[in-house]
Motif scaffolding. Structure first.
Motif, mmCIF file in Angstrom:
data_model
loop_
_atom_site.group_PDB
_atom_site.id
_atom_site.type_symbol
_atom_site.label_atom_id
_atom_site.label_comp_id
_atom_site.label_asym_id
_atom_site.label_seq_id
_atom_site.Cartn_x
_atom_site.Cartn_y
_atom_site.Cartn_z
ATOM 1 N N LYS A 3 0.805 -1.212 0.000
ATOM 2 C CA LYS A 3 0.000 0.000 0.000
ATOM 3 C C LYS A 3 0.841 1.266 0.000
ATOM 4 N N ASP A 5 3.421 1.777 -1.683
ATOM 5 C CA ASP A 5 3.969 1.983 -3.021
ATOM 6 C C ASP A 5 2.970 2.645 -3.966
ATOM 7 N N LEU A 6 1.773 2.895 -3.500
ATOM 8 C CA LEU A 6 0.767 3.528 -4.343
ATOM 9 C C LEU A 6 1.070 5.022 -4.436
ATOM 10 N N ASP A 7 1.172 5.508 -5.668
ATOM 11 C CA ASP A 7 1.417 6.934 -5.828
ATOM 12 C C ASP A 7 0.115 7.654 -6.167
ATOM 13 N N ASP A 10 -1.827 6.113 -9.064
ATOM 14 C CA ASP A 10 -2.512 4.882 -8.669
ATOM 15 C C ASP A 10 -3.790 5.194 -7.904
ATOM 16 N N LEU A 11 -3.700 6.130 -6.973
ATOM 17 C CA LEU A 11 -4.876 6.505 -6.178
ATOM 18 C C LEU A 11 -5.977 7.087 -7.052
ATOM 19 N N LEU A 14 -7.661 4.224 -8.786
ATOM 20 C CA LEU A 14 -8.545 3.506 -7.868
ATOM 21 C C LEU A 14 -9.823 4.292 -7.581
ATOM 22 N N ARG A 42 -0.594 0.337 -15.491
ATOM 23 C CA ARG A 42 -0.805 0.568 -14.063
ATOM 24 C C ARG A 42 -2.023 -0.211 -13.549
ATOM 25 N N LEU A 46 -2.054 -3.063 -10.632
ATOM 26 C CA LEU A 46 -2.949 -3.005 -9.471
ATOM 27 C C LEU A 46 -3.768 -4.293 -9.357
ATOM 28 N N VAL A 51 -4.451 -5.311 -5.305
ATOM 29 C CA VAL A 51 -5.096 -4.078 -4.843
ATOM 30 C C VAL A 51 -6.495 -3.993 -5.456
#
Length: 163
Positions: A3, A5-7, A10-11, A14, A42, A46, A51
């Motif tokens: 978690k 490592d999520l930039d 990525d957020l 999501l 990406r 994920l 994730v």
């Protein structure tokens, strides 16, 4: 992908996929201001890291005739691991059980059950819940009105200040 490592990108992926899981890659890439190839890469990362655990359609319970939601609290007679695991397995194998949690407090297990009617719940309670070996107490809490269900997960705790 851990978690931490999520930039920021990525957020954003999501958040957008939680809002609309049917976005095409091109639509998603446009929304997060990334070109389609890196966006797809990406999303695949994920998914592969777990994730993103899957995609599904969110159904309106009432529209499919599931008018009753019941939150059931259960207490196990003797809390040995094998007995609790057996009960949890039996619960999670029932289609009426849409969520099931091992909890602390006055109860050991909390399950969310959806059924068409009070009569259907009565049958589920009598024919299944009350027959679970090792369950000492069953308490049913009926939802009067659902104000929010299956909302997106909050992700702000993953946002780093250095991004």
């Amino acid at each position: 992908m851990p978690k931490n490592d999520l930039d920021k990108t990525d957020l954003e992926i999501l958040k957008n996929l939680q809002a609309d899981g049917r976005l095409t890659n091109v639509e998603l890439a446009t929304k997060i201001e990334l070109s389609p190839s890196p966006c797809l890469r990406r999303v695949k990362q994920l998914e592969e890291s777990g994730v993103i655990s899957g995609y599904q359609a969110a159904l309106n319970r009432k529209a499919v005739g599931l008018d009753m939601t019941v939150f059931v609290e259960m207490r196990v007679v003797k809390q040995d691991r094998a007995r609790v695991m057996s009960i949890l397995e039996q619960l999670t194998n029932q289609s009426e059980v849409v969520s099931c949690h091992l909890v602390s407090g006055q109860s050991d297990i909390l399950a969310e059950i959806v059924v068409p009617s009070l009569e259907a719940y009565d049958a589920f309670l009598s024919d299944f819940l009350m027959t679970l070996e090792g369950v000492e107490d069953v308490r049913s809490n009926f939802a009067i009105r659902t104000l929010k269900a299956n909302g997106p997960l909050p992700l702000q705790h993953l946002e780093r200040s250095d991004q």
